[in-house]
Design a protein around this motif. Structure first.
Motif, PDB file in Angstrom:
ATOM      1  N   UNK A  40       4.111  17.797 -18.825  1.00 15.05           N
ATOM      2  CA  UNK A  40       4.904  17.434 -17.648  1.00 15.05           C
ATOM      3  C   UNK A  40       4.063  16.552 -16.723  1.00 15.05           C
ATOM      4  N   UNK A  41       4.588  15.350 -16.412  1.00 15.64           N
ATOM      5  CA  UNK A  41       3.829  14.372 -15.636  1.00 15.64           C
ATOM      6  C   UNK A  41       4.695  13.833 -14.499  1.00 15.64           C
ATOM      7  N   UNK A  42       4.088  13.762 -13.307  1.00 10.77           N
ATOM      8  CA  UNK A  42       4.804  13.228 -12.142  1.00 10.77           C
ATOM      9  C   UNK A  42       3.981  12.122 -11.487  1.00 10.77           C
ATOM     10  N   UNK A  43       4.628  10.996 -11.282  1.00 11.23           N
ATOM     11  CA  UNK A  43       4.050   9.916 -10.493  1.00 11.23           C
ATOM     12  C   UNK A  43       4.939   9.754  -9.271  1.00 11.23           C
ATOM     13  N   UNK A  44       4.370  10.001  -8.094  1.00 13.59           N
ATOM     14  CA  UNK A  44       5.160   9.975  -6.862  1.00 13.59           C
ATOM     15  C   UNK A  44       4.611   8.897  -5.932  1.00 13.59           C
ATOM     16  N   UNK A  45       5.512   8.063  -5.431  1.00  8.58           N
ATOM     17  CA  UNK A  45       5.138   6.951  -4.557  1.00  8.58           C
ATOM     18  C   UNK A  45       5.966   7.070  -3.289  1.00  8.58           C
ATOM     19  N   UNK A  46       5.340   6.940  -2.133  1.00  6.76           N
ATOM     20  CA  UNK A  46       6.102   6.992  -0.892  1.00  6.76           C
ATOM     21  C   UNK A  46       5.647   5.913   0.076  1.00  6.76           C
ATOM     22  N   UNK A  47       6.622   5.336   0.758  1.00  5.59           N
ATOM     23  CA  UNK A  47       6.346   4.350   1.792  1.00  5.59           C
ATOM     24  C   UNK A  47       5.969   5.094   3.064  1.00  5.59           C
ATOM     25  N   UNK A  48       4.726   4.914   3.513  1.00  2.00           N
ATOM     26  CA  UNK A  48       4.245   5.618   4.708  1.00  2.00           C
ATOM     27  C   UNK A  48       4.290   4.742   5.954  1.00  2.00           C
ATOM     28  N   UNK A  49       4.176   3.424   5.768  1.00  2.00           N
ATOM     29  CA  UNK A  49       4.216   2.491   6.891  1.00  2.00           C
ATOM     30  C   UNK A  49       4.923   1.231   6.419  1.00  2.00           C
ATOM     31  N   UNK A  50       5.926   0.794   7.187  1.00  2.00           N
ATOM     32  CA  UNK A  50       6.740  -0.349   6.774  1.00  2.00           C
ATOM     33  C   UNK A  50       6.377  -1.591   7.570  1.00  2.00           C
ATOM     34  N   UNK A  51       6.377  -2.717   6.892  1.00  2.00           N
ATOM     35  CA  UNK A  51       6.166  -4.019   7.510  1.00  2.00           C
ATOM     36  C   UNK A  51       7.380  -4.870   7.149  1.00  2.00           C
ATOM     37  N   UNK A  52       8.098  -5.384   8.138  1.00  2.00           N
ATOM     38  CA  UNK A  52       9.329  -6.126   7.871  1.00  2.00           C
ATOM     39  C   UNK A  52       9.086  -7.400   7.064  1.00  2.00           C
ATOM     40  N   UNK A  53       7.826  -7.838   6.990  1.00  6.31           N
ATOM     41  CA  UNK A  53       7.500  -9.033   6.216  1.00  6.31           C
ATOM     42  C   UNK A  53       7.021  -8.713   4.800  1.00  6.31           C
ATOM     43  N   UNK A  54       7.090  -7.439   4.420  1.00  3.82           N
ATOM     44  CA  UNK A  54       6.638  -7.014   3.087  1.00  3.82           C
ATOM     45  C   UNK A  54       7.746  -6.199   2.424  1.00  3.82           C
ATOM     46  N   UNK A  55       8.096  -6.550   1.196  1.00  2.46           N
ATOM     47  CA  UNK A  55       9.063  -5.770   0.422  1.00  2.46           C
ATOM     48  C   UNK A  55       8.282  -4.754  -0.404  1.00  2.46           C
ATOM     49  N   UNK A  56       8.364  -3.473  -0.056  1.00  2.00           N
ATOM     50  CA  UNK A  56       7.466  -2.479  -0.657  1.00  2.00           C
ATOM     51  C   UNK A  56       7.690  -2.234  -2.144  1.00  2.00           C
ATOM     52  N   UNK A  57       8.905  -2.489  -2.661  1.00  2.00           N
ATOM     53  CA  UNK A  57       9.143  -2.218  -4.079  1.00  2.00           C
ATOM     54  C   UNK A  57       8.252  -3.058  -4.987  1.00  2.00           C
ATOM     55  N   UNK A  58       7.803  -4.232  -4.492  1.00  2.00           N
ATOM     56  CA  UNK A  58       6.940  -5.098  -5.300  1.00  2.00           C
ATOM     57  C   UNK A  58       5.540  -4.522  -5.458  1.00  2.00           C
ATOM     58  N   UNK A  59       5.169  -3.537  -4.632  1.00  2.00           N
ATOM     59  CA  UNK A  59       3.836  -2.935  -4.687  1.00  2.00           C
ATOM     60  C   UNK A  59       3.839  -1.590  -5.418  1.00  2.00           C
ATOM     61  N   UNK A  60       5.035  -1.066  -5.736  1.00  2.00           N
ATOM     62  CA  UNK A  60       5.133   0.285  -6.288  1.00  2.00           C
ATOM     63  C   UNK A  60       4.475   0.402  -7.658  1.00  2.00           C
TER      64      UNK A  60
END
Length: 722
Positions: free
Chosen positions: A112-132
């Motif tokens: 059983x393996x879990x990879x968990x990613x969470x956005x902790x700080x948002x920047x309106x000039x950065x699309x976070x899904x591209x860094x996931x």
């Protein structure tokens, strides 16, 4: 104790720097990193169980991506003000990461393996899904979890002819390409995106550009891994194997499966034949052997089945249903199938069938997007449903699956740029997959195109889609057009491409092997274009162009812009005016304020009702001009004049004073006008004394000649006193 932090940076080449650090947060996870670009920060963790269930013969991997509202300084919506189930955009990001990671774990690793990613700080000039993807791979890189090839993902756009890595959302609006690419150092593993009718060569160029950027990010992960102290990969108990059982199963089954596969047959007939061979194989073992090793018998039968079918395709060029590698299954289409909906179509290709419906509405029906990284609305959206009966199965119904969200999003992106920018409607397309044997998302694109045209939506161009597959042994290869479900499962690539006659509008590619050559990718794209054009021909044979009008029972929408000052008058106190108007006319009226003006949407099926609303709007915003003449109608008689209504603006009333009826002295109003009379008056503006609007009938009449024998005004009996 101050933790030891290890950090590496990635220069994007335009002044932007991505940093990856580990050692500060979530240290009890097997691996954890923080990825930062600007003020955007993602925390990624990876944890895997030390033991696995012997009964599990697959990798139970969960990739979870969440955006915390606090990251953008916002409160979650809803009563409880707490993040709940993931949004569609979060699910889509999970799928993007999962599809690249999953093939890179060892085949026999089932913990059983879990990879968990969470956005902790948002920047309106950065699309976070591209860094996931970068964050997930980096977390695995600093862990001891078996994972043999680091990856990363980037978004690539093309703005003014120049490729850009990880653009901002604002910059992306100016791009004709929006693609996410996932890859290792030596191989592209995943592509997904939408485009504005680009060529196959341009798509390959974008992928190559993205791959070069990904290589830089992987080298940064390797440096981080080295600086942090590369952990020794944990030992684990792999799958049990038994070479004797494998040889026995293969000897008994291979030739029979090969013979079935090369004949070419329908899905259920083929499945029944394979099942019969499997029962014959199982009969070679005693009940005791099956009780102890039955799982291995099934595993080796599937392995033999896969090998035999692949070899039939590579050696004979014959597929499971008898087609050649470039051949498309038989297609039949139908539009206007459902009598009560606004638009509908059936698209059937082989044993895959989709029923699409279109519903037209006002901006009130737009799909609202409210997440920490994006707020807005969609006036065109598509929902995809995949019920279990479509594959002849009975399964529990557990709500919309991640797969349904992903396939619906792909079909939506394929069609969205072909919806005219000036289309006044909010459009919802729903695809019900009624039969499935491969390429149901592409059937959705084709059915959606026809349903939109059937509904009278003036599409820029019709769109078709095709799913391509690949079988290769490292030397020989076969690119398959319009793949079956079985070919998807046993193949090395699933490559879906949609487009118009001019170019590609969307794609989704998952590659299950390492080192896919670009020449194979280019051949697949070229073969896909031929298939798309064939399917597009079948669509346009069924419906050549959008219907010129929406259907009689479908709502018509009229948009009218009014000055902002009149919005309140149209709504009325407590909404009284607009509510009564909707009830009286059978319409739906929506008012949006844009640039200090009111954009009024009138939706209805009755032209008379729409006309009545337009007349009411004309009445409300009607403003006569001083000195101009207007037609009026007498609606009320008074002793001192008549109340008249502007015929061009029903409801707009004004008093025509008795003194303005005629040049002659008027004793009785009825001597000049009566109820219902229609005539012209001149608008004189607002009387400064009474502060009321003033109109005159006599001002438009010829003035009588002066009577020379008439006494002076002051001597007349009718002269006013004082």
């Amino acid at each position: 104790m101050i933790p030891k932090v290890t950090q590496e940076s990635i220069d994007l080449g335009d002044g932007r720097i991505i940093t990856i650090e580990t050692g500060k947060l979530a240290k009890q996870a097997d691996g954890s990193v923080v990825v930062r670009l600007g003020d955007c920060m993602l925390l990624a963790t990876a944890v895997s169980a030390r033991t696995s269930n012997p009964a599990v013969d697959f990798l139970p991997l969960t990739v979870d991506y969440r955006e915390k509202f606090a990251a953008a300084g916002r409160f979650p919506g809803g009563f409880f003000k707490r993040e709940a189930r993931p949004s569609d955009s979060e699910v889509l990001t999970m799928r993007l990461v999962d599809r690249v990671l999953r093939p890179l774990f060892p085949d026999d690793y089932h913990a059983e393996t879990q990879v968990m990613i969470q956005l902790m700080s948002h920047d309106e000039n950065v699309m976070p899904d591209a860094l996931a993807g970068l964050a997930a791979s980096a977390a695995l890189a600093v862990s001891d979890i078996p994972f043999y090839n680091l990856i990363s993902e980037v978004r690539v756009a093309r703005i003014d002819g120049k490729f850009v890595i990880n653009p901002s959302r604002k910059d992306l609006e100016k791009s004709d390409i929006d693609m996410m690419i996932g890859a290792s150092l030596d191989s592209v593993a995943m592509v997904e995106g939408e485009m504005k009718e680009i060529s196959e060569a341009e798509m390959v160029e974008a992928i190559k550009f993205a791959h070069e950027a990904i290589k830089v990010q992987i080298h940064a992960q390797l440096r981080l891994q080295e600086a942090f102290g590369k952990k020794e990969t944990r030992t684990y108990e792999g799958e049990k194997e038994n070479e004797e059982i494998y040889k026995k199963v293969k000897a008994a089954a291979y030739d029979k499966i090969y013979a079935i596969a090369k004949v070419g047959s329908a899905k259920h007939e083929r499945s029944a034949a394979f099942a019969e061979v499997k029962e014959e194989v199982k009969a070679l073992f005693t009940e005791e052997e099956l009780a102890a090793e039955g799982d291995l018998v099934s595993k080796y039968f599937y392995k033999t089945n896969k090998e035999a079918v692949r070899n039939v395709i590579l050696e004979l060029g014959t597929r499971l249903d008898g087609r050649k590698t470039t051949e498309i299954r038989p297609i039949w289409c139908e539009t206007d199938y459902l009598p009560s909906v606004h638009g509908s179509s059936l698209f059937t290709r082989g044993e895959t069938q989709a029923l699409a419906t279109v519903t037209l509405g006002t901006s009130r029906e737009a799909n609202q997007i409210d997440s920490p990284s994006e707020q807005g609305e969609e006036k065109f959206y598509l929902h995809y449903n995949f019920p279990p009966f479509s594959t002849g199965e009975a399964k529990p119904l557990r709500g919309t699956s991640r797969r349904e969200v992903g396939h619906g999003n792909l079909a939506q992106r394929a069609l969205t740029n072909m919806i005219p920018a000036d289309c006044p409607y909010t459009i919802r397309v729903v695809s019900e997959v009624l039969e499935s044997n491969g390429s149901s998302s592409m059937a959705t694109v084709c059915a959606g195109t026809m349903a939109l045209m059937d509904a009278g939506v003036q599409m820029v161009k019709p769109v078709s889609g095709i799913a391509m597959g690949l079988i290769t042994d490292g030397q020989k290869f076969a690119v398959l057009s319009d793949i079956l479900g079985d070919e998807d499962h046993l193949g090395d690539m699933d490559f879906k491409v949609t487009g118009t006659s001019k170019g590609i509008t969307a794609c989704q590619m998952d590659i299950k092997i390492e080192g896919l050559r670009y020449d194979i990718m280019e051949q697949a794209l070229g073969q896909a274009r031929e298939g798309r054009m064939h399917i597009l021909g079948k669509i346009t044979e069924t419906i050549a162009a959008p219907r010129t009008e929406v259907k009689a029972h479908a709502p018509k929408i009229i948009t009218r812009t009014i000055p902002g000052a009149y919005i309140g008058a149209l709504i009325g106190p407590g909404g009284k005016v607009i509510q009564e108007l909707q009830k009286a006319t059978g319409t739906t009226i929506v008012i949006n304020e844009v640039d200090e003006q009111g954009v009024v949407e009138i939706l209805g099926t009755n032209p008379d009702g729409i006309a009545a609303v337009l007349a009411k709007i004309d009445s409300i915003i009607f403003k006569p001009v001083v000195g101009e003449s207007y037609e009026v109608k007498v609606i009320k008689m008074l002793d001192f004049g008549a109340v008249v209504e502007y015929t061009a603006a029903p409801g707009n009333e004004v008093l025509l004073h008795v003194s303005e009826l005629a040049w002659e002295r008027t004793e009785n109003v009825t001597d000049v006008v009566n109820m219902g009379d229609v005539f012209q008056v001149k608008y004189l503006g607002v009387d400064p004394k009474t502060r009321k609007e003033k109109v005159s009938r006599k001002a438009l009449l010829p003035r009588p000649p002066r009577d020379e024998n008439r006494p002076p005004r002051e001597d007349r009996k009718d002269a006013p006193k004082g």
